[in-house]
Write an enzyme that holds these catalytic residues in place. Structure first.
Site, PDB file in Angstrom:
ATOM      1  N   LEU A 164      39.561  30.196  41.391  1.00  0.00           N
ATOM      2  CA  LEU A 164      39.660  30.929  40.125  1.00  0.00           C
ATOM      3  C   LEU A 164      41.122  31.183  39.766  1.00  0.00           C
ATOM      4  N   LYS A 342      53.549  74.436  83.378  1.00  0.00           N
ATOM      5  CA  LYS A 342      54.240  73.144  83.526  1.00  0.00           C
ATOM      6  C   LYS A 342      53.715  72.340  84.719  1.00  0.00           C
ATOM      7  N   GLU A 452      39.252  38.975  46.115  1.00  0.00           N
ATOM      8  CA  GLU A 452      37.927  39.235  45.520  1.00  0.00           C
ATOM      9  C   GLU A 452      37.966  40.431  44.574  1.00  0.00           C
TER      10      GLU A 452
HETATM   11  C1  ST9 Z   1      39.095  35.269  46.076  1.00  0.00           C
HETATM   12  C2  ST9 Z   1      38.588  34.655  47.355  1.00  0.00           C
HETATM   13  O1  ST9 Z   1      39.851  36.179  45.995  1.00  0.00           O
HETATM   14  C3  ST9 Z   1      39.045  35.346  48.605  1.00  0.00           C
HETATM   15  C4  ST9 Z   1      38.346  34.978  49.869  1.00  0.00           C
HETATM   16  C5  ST9 Z   1      37.743  33.654  49.914  1.00  0.00           C
HETATM   17  C6  ST9 Z   1      36.462  33.676  50.566  1.00  0.00           C
HETATM   18  C7  ST9 Z   1      35.782  32.378  50.639  1.00  0.00           C
HETATM   19  C8  ST9 Z   1      34.551  32.397  51.400  1.00  0.00           C
HETATM   20  C9  ST9 Z   1      33.620  33.512  51.110  1.00  0.00           C
HETATM   21  C10 ST9 Z   1      32.214  33.251  51.381  1.00  0.00           C
HETATM   22  C11 ST9 Z   1      31.462  33.145  50.131  1.00  0.00           C
HETATM   23  C12 ST9 Z   1      30.344  32.219  50.178  1.00  0.00           C
HETATM   24  C13 ST9 Z   1      29.836  31.919  48.844  1.00  0.00           C
HETATM   25  C14 ST9 Z   1      28.445  31.648  48.729  1.00  0.00           C
HETATM   26  C15 ST9 Z   1      27.725  32.140  47.592  1.00  0.00           C
HETATM   27  C16 ST9 Z   1      26.279  32.258  47.705  1.00  0.00           C
HETATM   28  C17 ST9 Z   1      25.560  32.860  46.640  1.00  0.00           C
HETATM   29  C18 ST9 Z   1      24.055  32.885  46.779  1.00  0.00           C
HETATM   30  N1  ST9 Z   1      28.890  41.125  38.588  1.00  0.00           N
HETATM   31  O2  ST9 Z   1      33.586  42.291  32.098  1.00  0.00           O
HETATM   32  P1  ST9 Z   1      33.768  40.936  31.524  1.00  0.00           P
HETATM   33  C19 ST9 Z   1      30.642  38.224  34.740  1.00  0.00           C
HETATM   34  S1  ST9 Z   1      38.466  34.511  44.703  1.00  0.00           S
HETATM   35  C20 ST9 Z   1      28.351  40.030  38.044  1.00  0.00           C
HETATM   36  O3  ST9 Z   1      33.817  40.805  30.043  1.00  0.00           O
HETATM   37  P2  ST9 Z   1      36.435  39.854  31.636  1.00  0.00           P
HETATM   38  C21 ST9 Z   1      29.464  38.324  33.773  1.00  0.00           C
HETATM   39  O4  ST9 Z   1      28.896  37.036  33.621  1.00  0.00           O
HETATM   40  C22 ST9 Z   1      39.184  35.316  43.321  1.00  0.00           C
HETATM   41  N2  ST9 Z   1      28.913  39.390  37.002  1.00  0.00           N
HETATM   42  O5  ST9 Z   1      35.030  40.300  32.213  1.00  0.00           O
HETATM   43  C23 ST9 Z   1      30.152  38.807  32.518  1.00  0.00           C
HETATM   44  O6  ST9 Z   1      29.399  38.528  31.382  1.00  0.00           O
HETATM   45  P3  ST9 Z   1      28.377  39.655  30.810  1.00  0.00           P
HETATM   46  C24 ST9 Z   1      38.523  36.575  43.038  1.00  0.00           C
HETATM   47  C25 ST9 Z   1      30.037  39.887  36.490  1.00  0.00           C
HETATM   48  O7  ST9 Z   1      37.141  41.005  31.002  1.00  0.00           O
HETATM   49  C26 ST9 Z   1      31.426  38.013  32.553  1.00  0.00           C
HETATM   50  O8  ST9 Z   1      31.785  37.962  33.932  1.00  0.00           O
HETATM   51  N3  ST9 Z   1      38.940  37.093  41.769  1.00  0.00           N
HETATM   52  C27 ST9 Z   1      30.643  41.032  37.013  1.00  0.00           C
HETATM   53  O9  ST9 Z   1      36.282  38.637  30.837  1.00  0.00           O
HETATM   54  C28 ST9 Z   1      32.531  38.637  31.751  1.00  0.00           C
HETATM   55  O10 ST9 Z   1      32.625  40.003  32.107  1.00  0.00           O
HETATM   56  C29 ST9 Z   1      38.358  38.147  41.255  1.00  0.00           C
HETATM   57  O11 ST9 Z   1      37.452  38.718  41.831  1.00  0.00           O
HETATM   58  C30 ST9 Z   1      30.023  41.645  38.111  1.00  0.00           C
HETATM   59  N4  ST9 Z   1      30.538  42.704  38.718  1.00  0.00           N
HETATM   60  O12 ST9 Z   1      37.159  39.470  33.002  1.00  0.00           O
HETATM   61  C31 ST9 Z   1      38.848  38.559  39.907  1.00  0.00           C
HETATM   62  N5  ST9 Z   1      31.766  41.295  36.329  1.00  0.00           N
HETATM   63  O13 ST9 Z   1      29.181  40.888  30.634  1.00  0.00           O
HETATM   64  C32 ST9 Z   1      38.877  40.023  39.742  1.00  0.00           C
HETATM   65  C33 ST9 Z   1      31.868  40.328  35.383  1.00  0.00           C
HETATM   66  O14 ST9 Z   1      27.870  39.073  29.548  1.00  0.00           O
HETATM   67  N6  ST9 Z   1      38.814  40.362  38.326  1.00  0.00           N
HETATM   68  N7  ST9 Z   1      30.832  39.463  35.475  1.00  0.00           N
HETATM   69  O15 ST9 Z   1      27.335  39.822  31.860  1.00  0.00           O
HETATM   70  C34 ST9 Z   1      37.629  40.744  37.731  1.00  0.00           C
HETATM   71  O16 ST9 Z   1      36.584  40.811  38.370  1.00  0.00           O
HETATM   72  C35 ST9 Z   1      37.734  41.098  36.263  1.00  0.00           C
HETATM   73  O17 ST9 Z   1      37.059  42.303  36.060  1.00  0.00           O
HETATM   74  C36 ST9 Z   1      37.124  40.011  35.358  1.00  0.00           C
HETATM   75  C37 ST9 Z   1      37.451  40.465  33.927  1.00  0.00           C
HETATM   76  C38 ST9 Z   1      37.802  38.689  35.633  1.00  0.00           C
HETATM   77  C39 ST9 Z   1      35.627  39.853  35.526  1.00  0.00           C
HETATM   78  P1  FAD Z   2      47.529  40.969  39.752  1.00  0.00           P
HETATM   79  O1  FAD Z   2      46.318  40.681  38.962  1.00  0.00           O
HETATM   80  O2  FAD Z   2      48.839  40.584  39.174  1.00  0.00           O
HETATM   81  O3  FAD Z   2      47.555  42.528  40.071  1.00  0.00           O
HETATM   82  C1  FAD Z   2      48.748  43.229  40.441  1.00  0.00           C
HETATM   83  C2  FAD Z   2      48.424  44.723  40.500  1.00  0.00           C
HETATM   84  O4  FAD Z   2      48.042  45.170  39.201  1.00  0.00           O
HETATM   85  C3  FAD Z   2      47.246  45.057  41.407  1.00  0.00           C
HETATM   86  O5  FAD Z   2      47.471  46.258  42.074  1.00  0.00           O
HETATM   87  C4  FAD Z   2      46.076  45.212  40.462  1.00  0.00           C
HETATM   88  O6  FAD Z   2      45.092  46.092  40.944  1.00  0.00           O
HETATM   89  C5  FAD Z   2      46.755  45.757  39.227  1.00  0.00           C
HETATM   90  N1  FAD Z   2      46.044  45.369  38.000  1.00  0.00           N
HETATM   91  C6  FAD Z   2      45.979  44.142  37.444  1.00  0.00           C
HETATM   92  N2  FAD Z   2      45.231  44.167  36.332  1.00  0.00           N
HETATM   93  C7  FAD Z   2      44.809  45.443  36.191  1.00  0.00           C
HETATM   94  C8  FAD Z   2      44.007  46.110  35.222  1.00  0.00           C
HETATM   95  N3  FAD Z   2      43.460  45.461  34.196  1.00  0.00           N
HETATM   96  N4  FAD Z   2      43.778  47.427  35.412  1.00  0.00           N
HETATM   97  C9  FAD Z   2      44.311  48.097  36.453  1.00  0.00           C
HETATM   98  N5  FAD Z   2      45.081  47.519  37.384  1.00  0.00           N
HETATM   99  C10 FAD Z   2      45.324  46.209  37.255  1.00  0.00           C
HETATM  100  N6  FAD Z   2      41.764  33.433  44.566  1.00  0.00           N
HETATM  101  C11 FAD Z   2      40.856  32.441  44.387  1.00  0.00           C
HETATM  102  O7  FAD Z   2      40.526  32.089  43.273  1.00  0.00           O
HETATM  103  N7  FAD Z   2      40.309  31.834  45.460  1.00  0.00           N
HETATM  104  C12 FAD Z   2      40.622  32.147  46.732  1.00  0.00           C
HETATM  105  O8  FAD Z   2      40.074  31.567  47.668  1.00  0.00           O
HETATM  106  C13 FAD Z   2      41.585  33.179  46.951  1.00  0.00           C
HETATM  107  N8  FAD Z   2      41.982  33.512  48.207  1.00  0.00           N
HETATM  108  C14 FAD Z   2      43.038  34.376  48.373  1.00  0.00           C
HETATM  109  C15 FAD Z   2      43.583  34.568  49.630  1.00  0.00           C
HETATM  110  C16 FAD Z   2      44.710  35.358  49.793  1.00  0.00           C
HETATM  111  C17 FAD Z   2      45.296  35.517  51.142  1.00  0.00           C
HETATM  112  C18 FAD Z   2      45.276  36.007  48.662  1.00  0.00           C
HETATM  113  C19 FAD Z   2      46.503  36.861  48.804  1.00  0.00           C
HETATM  114  C20 FAD Z   2      44.716  35.849  47.433  1.00  0.00           C
HETATM  115  C21 FAD Z   2      43.604  35.028  47.262  1.00  0.00           C
HETATM  116  N9  FAD Z   2      43.072  34.792  45.985  1.00  0.00           N
HETATM  117  C22 FAD Z   2      42.136  33.807  45.803  1.00  0.00           C
HETATM  118  C23 FAD Z   2      43.616  35.457  44.834  1.00  0.00           C
HETATM  119  C24 FAD Z   2      43.169  36.915  44.719  1.00  0.00           C
HETATM  120  O9  FAD Z   2      41.843  36.995  44.323  1.00  0.00           O
HETATM  121  C25 FAD Z   2      44.134  37.589  43.747  1.00  0.00           C
HETATM  122  O10 FAD Z   2      45.360  37.732  44.423  1.00  0.00           O
HETATM  123  C26 FAD Z   2      43.618  38.923  43.260  1.00  0.00           C
HETATM  124  O11 FAD Z   2      42.483  38.752  42.443  1.00  0.00           O
HETATM  125  C27 FAD Z   2      44.698  39.699  42.495  1.00  0.00           C
HETATM  126  O12 FAD Z   2      45.368  38.917  41.566  1.00  0.00           O
HETATM  127  P2  FAD Z   2      46.976  38.877  41.552  1.00  0.00           P
HETATM  128  O13 FAD Z   2      47.427  38.599  42.922  1.00  0.00           O
HETATM  129  O14 FAD Z   2      47.409  37.968  40.488  1.00  0.00           O
HETATM  130  O15 FAD Z   2      47.380  40.350  41.209  1.00  0.00           O
END
Ligand code: ST9
Ligand code: FAD
Length: 628
Positions: A164, A342, A452
């Site tokens: 992502l 002590k 995440e």
């Molecule tokens: C990362 C990976 O960091 C790190 C570790 C790697 C691990 C790899 C291995 C892990 C094992 C996993 C195995 C996988 C197997 C899967 C099996 C499954 C069976 N809940 O609020 P809106 C959706 S990766 C559900 O307007 P914005 C929803 O469709 C990087 N859905 O958002 C919604 O539409 P609607 C991780 C949700 O303002 C749409 O999104 N990066 C949820 O456009 C739009 O929502 C991050 O996590 C939810 N809670 O965007 C990014 N929320 O509303 C963090 C949204 O119509 N940033 N949707 O339903 C965010 O989460 C932001 O809030 C944002 C905002 C991107 C969602």
């Molecule tokens: P930023 O988004 O720049 O955030 C910086 C600071 O600002 C944070 O404290 C945050 O909380 C704050 N902030 C940002 N926006 C807001 C807001 N709207 N409101 C309030 N506070 C806010 N990504 C993948 O896609 N796949 C992976 O497999 C993956 N693995 C990772 C592994 C590692 C070791 C690391 C370090 C990162 C990985 N990531 C992966 C990315 C990870 O998901 C992002 O680093 C994370 O989502 C934060 O994004 P950023 O680093 O750009 O921080």
């Protein structure tokens, strides 16, 4: 000696004595998985976790993967590969995938119990082993082609990634610029750069399948701005025969162009992933042939957020148990009652009140967070049961959604902080040395508050999506469950009420904390309402909400853990009434003690948090940046 100290007894206590998972096992789709089989399975995985899996934990950290920028390849240390191979050979991954895809249908609660052991022993190995689980996303969302790819991923045990993040798109995934261009043969060519991609390159599997969010170009009605314009593409590292799975010998145009040097979890590769470089196209398939990328990716994200919370608590738990072992044998200073003498004998540090405070704080949080993870997993059991009978369990589904940001955000924050401030601290200066695993735990656990979705993102998800958008239904359900627990014990000791009235004080504290939590939510909803221009409000008032979303996340975590711990304490009190072996008595007494400690030392602070929420103003938002 293994770095990893598991707590299988507490896992089984939660699964069988508190959550009654015996009722789910041995019936329906879990007919061939009874309680004895699950206990045997847990014992087997526990052994693997403490031995061969844990063996390369430090080695992977001290000798991290080596990246060759010319060949775009990564080499992992041999010891780490041995742990990874043993993990895959154990077949643990089969528990995570449906039988129709070659797995063993297993309740999510059992899956997460197993995952605590494996991810706790060697987090990086666990991350590399997620390929089969990723295949389920293709299986559930895909066309016949995608489902065949899913089968191949499982059969050949390929690795996988979720891609992502980009340099300009971290928390704000919708800012992603990676493009996907449609081709006449139905495939897509991707162009762009993803950043921080876990497991995007390694030498553990013959192929890696990247699940990539990209914006389709030139497709009317799709590819617009924000997350909704993103589609999910399946992009393999190597091309392969879609029928047999055999590699064709051709490299796809997606390569790793950098590997990060990190504070922790160093055995896990964190990669820059470039698409369409050196003239070779990065060919991908549109998952399910529908443009629904963010929704599809959130299936992965929800699972991964649960995984991160589980990793965090697993690390806190082993950190605590390492600290406890040290404290029992480290002799230092006299007992506080003899401090002026002590010549008084020196005592193990477990005799000192401040060390006891620290150990009990660690124990109570590790057990509270485990209860939170497994309770949430039991809601997923209900979801699965409903799904398998073609129905839906609306309450379980909402509660699960409500608790996911708590598991991830609260779990990671509490774990990382307590690992540093309490677990490492218990070892004194020795905790700072690489001779002990504590310093690596602290480094490895910090990431859990970041990836995440950072803690800030979890707090916003909780308030805006899981409370406001849900119109408070799930929160209401949770509060009703906790309130019913409070009221179930209103009798005095000897009255025959649940727990024999022994947790009366703690029930009172929980009742007060529930009121404080409710008042916090009410104040924040009030601020939100007051920000609505439609209702004559000032839009700036939404800043007051934003100043408190993380506070609310932590408060909900505290209240939920307290409730779950007290519920467990009640079970333990009943068990104590029956004749028990000394070790079992000690265990149950420990369960009651940790619940009491948590209720008495954590819950009273919520009144102060409420006061902060209610007195929030805009001063910090009005302050000029120069004044910071
Ligand atoms: C990362 C990976 O960091 C790190 C570790 C790697 C691990 C790899 C291995 C892990 C094992 C996993 C195995 C996988 C197997 C899967 C099996 C499954 C069976 N809940 O609020 P809106 C959706 S990766 C559900 O307007 P914005 C929803 O469709 C990087 N859905 O958002 C919604 O539409 P609607 C991780 C949700 O303002 C749409 O999104 N990066 C949820 O456009 C739009 O929502 C991050 O996590 C939810 N809670 O965007 C990014 N929320 O509303 C963090 C949204 O119509 N940033 N949707 O339903 C965010 O989460 C932001 O809030 C944002 C905002 C991107 C969602
Ligand atoms: P930023 O988004 O720049 O955030 C910086 C600071 O600002 C944070 O404290 C945050 O909380 C704050 N902030 C940002 N926006 C807001 C807001 N709207 N409101 C309030 N506070 C806010 N990504 C993948 O896609 N796949 C992976 O497999 C993956 N693995 C990772 C592994 C590692 C070791 C690391 C370090 C990162 C990985 N990531 C992966 C990315 C990870 O998901 C992002 O680093 C994370 O989502 C934060 O994004 P950023 O680093 O750009 O921080």
């Amino acid at each position: 000696m293994s770095h990893y100290r598991s707590n299988l007894r507490d896992i089984e206590f939660n699964l069988f004595e508190v959550l009654g998972r015996g009722d789910v096992l041995g019936t329906g789709i879990y007919a061939d998985l009874d309680v004895d089989t699950v206990r045997a399975l847990l014992a087997e995985i526990d052994h693997l976790a403490r031995t061969v899996l844990a063996d390369s934990f430090a080695e992977g950290d001290r000798n991290p993967p080596v990246f060759d920028p010319v060949s775009h390849t990564v080499t992992l240390p041999e010891a780490f590969k041995a742990s990874y191979r043993a993990l895959m050979d154990s077949g643990f991954w089969q528990l995570e995938i449906p039988s129709e895809l070659g797995g063993q249908d297993t309740p999510p609660s059992v899956q997460w119990a197993v995952n605590e052991l494996t991810v706790g022993a060697n987090p990086a190995a666990f991350l590399y082993a997620a390929g089969p689980k990723f295949a389920t996303v293709l299986w559930h969302n895909g066309t016949e082609r995608d489902r065949r790819i899913a089968q191949i991923m499982v059969e050949r045990q390929w690795g996988a990634t979720m891609a992502l993040t980009e340099p300009e798109a971290g928390s704000d995934v919708g800012a992603g610029r990676t493009r996907a261009l449609p081709q006449p043969d139905g495939t897509w060519h991707l162009e762009g750069v993803k950043r921080f991609i876990t497991s995007a390159e390694h030498d553990l599997t013959e192929n890696i399948v990247h699940l990539v969010l990209a914006r389709p170009a030139g497709v009317p009605g799709h590819g617009g701005p924000g997350t909704k314009g993103l589609s999910l593409f399946v992009v393999p590292k190597h091309h392969f025969d879609l029928q047999t799975g055999a590699l064709t010998g051709e490299r796809n145009g997606v390569v790793v162009t950098g590997v990060e040097h990190k504070m922790g979890i160093r055995a896990s590769t964190t990669c820059e992933l470039s698409f369409g470089v050196d003239g070779a196209p990065a060919v991908g398939y549109l998952l399910g042939e529908v443009h629904d990328g963010i929704k599809q990716m959130f299936q992965v994200i929800e699972h991964a957020r649960m995984m991160v919370g589980t990793k965090a608590i697993a690390t806190l738990s082993t950190g605590y148990l390492n600290a406890l072992d040290h404290a029992k044998t480290r002799v230092q200073g006299p007992d506080l009652t003899q401090v002026t003498d002590k010549t008084a004998p020196r005592v193990p540090i477990t005799h000192h009140p401040d060390v006891r405070r620290s150990l009990m704080t660690q124990k109570a949080h590790a057990e509270g967070l485990r209860a939170l993870v497994l309770f949430t997993a039991s809601l997923q059991d209900r979801n699965e049961a409903a799904r398998s009978s073609g129905a839906a369990d609306d309450v379980a589904s909402r509660l699960n959604e409500l608790l996911l940001p708590v598991v991830k955000g609260y779990g990671s924050e509490r774990s990382w902080v307590l690992l540093g401030t309490e677990a490492l601290q218990t070892l004194g200066g020795s905790g700072f040395l690489t001779d002990h695993p504590l310093e690596q735990y602290v480094r490895d656990a910090k990431i859990d508050t970041l990836y995440e979705g950072t803690t800030a993102i979890q707090g916003q998800d909780l308030f805006f999506r899981k409370i406001v958008r849900d119109r408070g239904r799930a929160l209401g359900e949770l509060s009703a469950l906790a309130t019913a627990f409070v009221e179930s014990g209103s009798g005095d000791a000897g009255s025959g009420a649940a727990g024999d009235g022994q947790l009366k004080v703690e029930r009172g504290l929980l009742a007060r904390a529930l009121e404080d939590l409710g008042a916090m939510v009410a104040a924040m909803v009030g601020d939100l309402y007051a920000s609505s221009a439609e209702h004559g409000g000032d839009p700036q008032n939404i800043y007051k909400v934003g100043l408190n979303t993380t506070r609310l996340l932590m408060a909900l975590g505290d209240v939920t853990c307290a409730w779950l711990l007290l519920r467990g304490a009640e079970v333990a009190l009943r068990a104590l009434n029956e004749a028990q072996r000394p070790a079992e008595q000690a265990f149950y007494e420990g369960k009651v003690a940790s619940a009491r400690w948590f209720a008495r030392t954590v819950l009273p602070r919520l009144s102060a948090e409420l006061a902060v929420v209610e007195s929030t103003d805009l001063a910090v938002m009005d302050l000029a940046e120069e004044s910071f």
